[in-house]
Write a protein that holds these residues in place. Structure first.
Motif, PDB file in Angstrom:
ATOM      1  N   GLU A  36       0.831  -1.207   0.000  1.00 46.55           N
ATOM      2  CA  GLU A  36       0.000   0.000   0.000  1.00 46.55           C
ATOM      3  C   GLU A  36       0.860   1.251   0.000  1.00 46.55           C
ATOM      4  OE1 GLU A  36      -3.865   0.422   2.426  1.00 46.55           O
ATOM      5  OE2 GLU A  36      -2.366   1.494   3.585  1.00 46.55           O
ATOM      6  N   GLY A  37       1.869   1.286   0.879  1.00 47.63           N
ATOM      7  CA  GLY A  37       2.751   2.441   0.924  1.00 47.63           C
ATOM      8  C   GLY A  37       3.597   2.589  -0.314  1.00 47.63           C
ATOM      9  N   GLY A  38       4.100   1.461  -0.843  1.00 49.33           N
ATOM     10  CA  GLY A  38       4.917   1.537  -2.051  1.00 49.33           C
ATOM     11  C   GLY A  38       4.142   2.019  -3.257  1.00 49.33           C
ATOM     12  N   TRP A  39       2.919   1.526  -3.426  1.00 56.83           N
ATOM     13  CA  TRP A  39       2.104   1.979  -4.557  1.00 56.83           C
ATOM     14  C   TRP A  39       1.774   3.465  -4.425  1.00 56.83           C
ATOM     15  CZ3 TRP A  39       0.250  -0.494  -8.955  1.00 56.83           C
ATOM     16  CH2 TRP A  39      -0.676   0.240  -9.698  1.00 56.83           C
ATOM     17  N   SER A  40       1.400   3.898  -3.229  1.00 54.10           N
ATOM     18  CA  SER A  40       1.012   5.295  -3.032  1.00 54.10           C
ATOM     19  C   SER A  40       2.169   6.250  -3.304  1.00 54.10           C
ATOM     20  CB  SER A  40       0.508   5.495  -1.600  1.00 54.10           C
ATOM     21  OG  SER A  40      -0.597   4.654  -1.325  1.00 54.10           O
ATOM     22  N   SER A  41       3.389   5.803  -3.104  1.00 58.73           N
ATOM     23  CA  SER A  41       4.534   6.686  -3.284  1.00 58.73           C
ATOM     24  C   SER A  41       4.962   6.823  -4.729  1.00 58.73           C
ATOM     25  CB  SER A  41       5.719   6.167  -2.455  1.00 58.73           C
ATOM     26  OG  SER A  41       6.147   4.908  -2.942  1.00 58.73           O
ATOM     27  N   VAL A  42       4.495   5.911  -5.593  1.00 57.60           N
ATOM     28  CA  VAL A  42       4.968   5.910  -6.990  1.00 57.60           C
ATOM     29  C   VAL A  42       3.836   6.158  -7.968  1.00 57.60           C
ATOM     30  CG1 VAL A  42       6.139   4.556  -8.766  1.00 57.60           C
ATOM     31  CG2 VAL A  42       6.860   4.350  -6.376  1.00 57.60           C
ATOM     32  N   TRP A  43       2.681   5.524  -7.750  1.00 62.38           N
ATOM     33  CA  TRP A  43       1.603   5.582  -8.732  1.00 62.38           C
ATOM     34  C   TRP A  43       0.360   6.243  -8.147  1.00 62.38           C
ATOM     35  CZ3 TRP A  43       4.222   0.689  -8.323  1.00 62.38           C
ATOM     36  CH2 TRP A  43       5.132   0.468  -9.367  1.00 62.38           C
ATOM     37  N   ASP A  44      -0.673   6.344  -8.966  1.00 60.45           N
ATOM     38  CA  ASP A  44      -1.912   7.013  -8.592  1.00 60.45           C
ATOM     39  C   ASP A  44      -2.560   6.274  -7.421  1.00 60.45           C
ATOM     40  OD1 ASP A  44      -4.263   8.374  -8.408  1.00 60.45           O
ATOM     41  OD2 ASP A  44      -4.897   8.055 -10.483  1.00 60.45           O
ATOM     42  N   ILE A  45      -2.827   7.002  -6.344  1.00 60.52           N
ATOM     43  CA  ILE A  45      -3.393   6.375  -5.145  1.00 60.52           C
ATOM     44  C   ILE A  45      -4.807   5.853  -5.389  1.00 60.52           C
ATOM     45  CG2 ILE A  45      -4.393   8.495  -4.210  1.00 60.52           C
ATOM     46  CD1 ILE A  45      -3.486   7.602  -1.452  1.00 60.52           C
ATOM     47  N   ALA A  46      -5.501   6.400  -6.394  1.00 66.04           N
ATOM     48  CA  ALA A  46      -6.861   5.948  -6.678  1.00 66.04           C
ATOM     49  C   ALA A  46      -6.892   4.481  -7.094  1.00 66.04           C
ATOM     50  CB  ALA A  46      -7.488   6.820  -7.766  1.00 66.04           C
ATOM     51  N   TRP A  47      -5.784   3.983  -7.669  1.00 64.58           N
ATOM     52  CA  TRP A  47      -5.718   2.601  -8.121  1.00 64.58           C
ATOM     53  C   TRP A  47      -5.024   1.700  -7.102  1.00 64.58           C
ATOM     54  CZ3 TRP A  47      -8.040   0.812 -12.498  1.00 64.58           C
ATOM     55  CH2 TRP A  47      -8.516   1.785 -13.390  1.00 64.58           C
ATOM     56  N   ARG A  48      -4.754   2.220  -5.919  1.00 60.74           N
ATOM     57  CA  ARG A  48      -3.967   1.460  -4.944  1.00 60.74           C
ATOM     58  C   ARG A  48      -4.654   0.162  -4.538  1.00 60.74           C
ATOM     59  NH1 ARG A  48      -3.635   4.428   0.534  1.00 60.74           N
ATOM     60  NH2 ARG A  48      -5.800   3.694   0.520  1.00 60.74           N
TER      61      ARG A  48
END
Length: 444
Positions: free
Chosen positions: A405-417
């Motif tokens: 969750e943290g890795g995705w939020s830091s790199v890509w769009d949080i809406a698709w997390r």
């Protein structure tokens, strides 16, 4: 070292953070507002170096800043201090400046009105300069470190909830869809302690610790009540799994509606007492910081998980739990009391869930009633990914979900997390249906 002596070692860092003193602590937002006042009262060009901040004198809500100031005419910096008083320690009046005192005396009403109207409201005052980082790191590495620190409280909270879910599922084979709501109830108990704290004086570190205890106890009592009224009566009825799921959904709805009504119009937030950023590593462009609240929240949930794993590994309760999980009938014949074991498991799982919710409040300052469902889904994801046959594996799965969750939020769009996380969960289960650490002896 005896097994009983191992668990307290995990708690020493948390106790050092939250119980270093029972005196009042400084509200970070009040301290920053007082910092903004200071440049307006000093000559232009004055260099300010912060020395320390401490609560105002007993009987008032505020902060005293001690500092060194050096004007263009001075040959050396001179010590000075300023005290800012506020209308209330918590609630809407927490940032209402009602008085300023310097070494020359109290600021008059007219000067105070001008200060607030044409300086603070206009955005004046930059405050004290930031402290330099402890270590030097390239900017990309510092950014990665910051994202890892940001994810740590959620990781440990998910691990605690996944472990709590597996504690119950391991004995009963039942799915409880209310773990997130029980965590939210624990967070609500911590906010209730914050609301009652002003009646006993200034808000202190002891109140934070009491809030964590209250959240833990609230979660434990809710799960113990649900377990005795519903789960224990259906433990031997294998056809009752759907009834348990429906009952747990009903509990989740009750807790959610109760929290919604309790929070309606309250606007209650935990005071920002342990949220002063500590620069760790970085460069001139970016510095990774951490707050004592982040460390304390992660330690609280992490030590809770470690304590449960220690109990399962070393205690009589753990031996009984493992025996009952593997063969309930044989465990009963070997002097394991099912009723007592189930009651202790319900209490322990609920307490771990409540502690996770209180830890999130410690870090983020509040908890919303609608957070229960997302927490429940992340709990299931972590438990399934790690393996529902293993409490330690489920906790590791919760850590992994929080890290993803943290890795995705830091790199890509949080809406698709969440789409990405649950998609990876599906792929992981296709590759390893029993989970990463599961034994395959207990299925959902």
């Amino acid at each position: 070292m005896t097994p009983a002596a191992r668990l307290p070692l995990c708690l020493w860092p948390l106790l050092a953070l939250l119980c270093a003193g029972c005196g009042s602590v400084v509200d970070v937002d009040q301290a920053r507002l007082c910092e903004r006042v200071l440049p307006a009262l000093l000559p232009d060009g004055t260099r300010i170096e912060r020395v320390e901040s401490r609560p105002a004198e007993a009987g008032s809500s505020g902060v005293t800043l001690a500092y060194f100031a050096r004007t263009p005419e001075d040959t050396a910096a001179r010590p000075d201090r300023i005290t800012c008083r506020f209308a209330a320690p918590t609630g809407p009046g927490r940032l209402d400046l009602v008085g300023v005192t310097t070494i020359e005396g109290d600021l008059g009403e007219a000067r105070l009105f001008i200060l607030k109207r044409w300086w603070l409201e206009a955005g004046g005052g930059a405050g004290f300069p930031a402290h330099s980082a402890l270590f030097r790191l390239p900017t990309p590495w510092a950014y990665g470190l910051q994202q890892a620190l940001n994810a740590l409280p959620n990781m440990t909270a998910y691990a605690a909830l996944a472990a709590a879910f597996t504690l119950i599922h391991g004995l009963t084979g039942r799915i409880i869809l209310a773990m997130g709501e029980i965590a939210v109830a624990g967070g609500g108990a911590m906010l209730a302690v914050a609301a009652l704290a002003p009646a006993t004086g200034a808000f202190t570190l002891a109140h934070l610790l009491l809030g964590l205890v209250a959240g833990t106890a609230t979660g434990g009592l809710w799960m113990l009540t649900f377990g005795r009224l519903v789960l224990r009566r259906m433990a031997e009825r294998r056809e009752a799994s759907q009834a348990v799921i429906i009952a747990s959904i009903g509990l989740a709805l009750v807790l959610r509606e109760a929290m919604t009504l309790a929070q309606s119009g309250s606007g209650l937030w935990l005071p920002r007492l342990v949220h002063t950023p500590i620069p760790l590593a970085g460069s001139a462009a970016f510095t990774a910081t951490v707050t004592p609240a982040m460390i304390g929240g992660a330690l609280a949930s992490g030590c809770g998980v470690a304590g449960v794993l220690a109990l399962l590994r070393f205690s009589r309760f753990g031996r009984g739990w493992r025996a009952f999980r593997d063969d309930p009938l044989m465990a009963s014949l070997c002097a394991v009391a099912p009723s007592r074991l189930l009651g202790a498991t319900f209490l322990l799982a609920g307490a771990l869930s409540g502690l996770a919710g209180a830890s999130l409040v410690l870090v983020f300052g509040n908890v919303d009633a609608a957070l229960g469902l997302p927490l429940t889904l992340k709990t299931l994801a972590g438990a399934i990914l790690g393996g529902v046959g293993s409490v330690g594996g489920a906790a590791a799965g919760g850590l992994l979900v929080g890290a993803l969750e943290g890795g995705w939020s830091s790199v890509w769009d949080i809406a698709w997390r969440d789409v990405a996380i649950y998609g990876l969960l599906i792929l992981g289960l296709v590759a390893r249906p029993e989970g990463l650490f599961g034994s395959g002896t207990r299925n959902l």
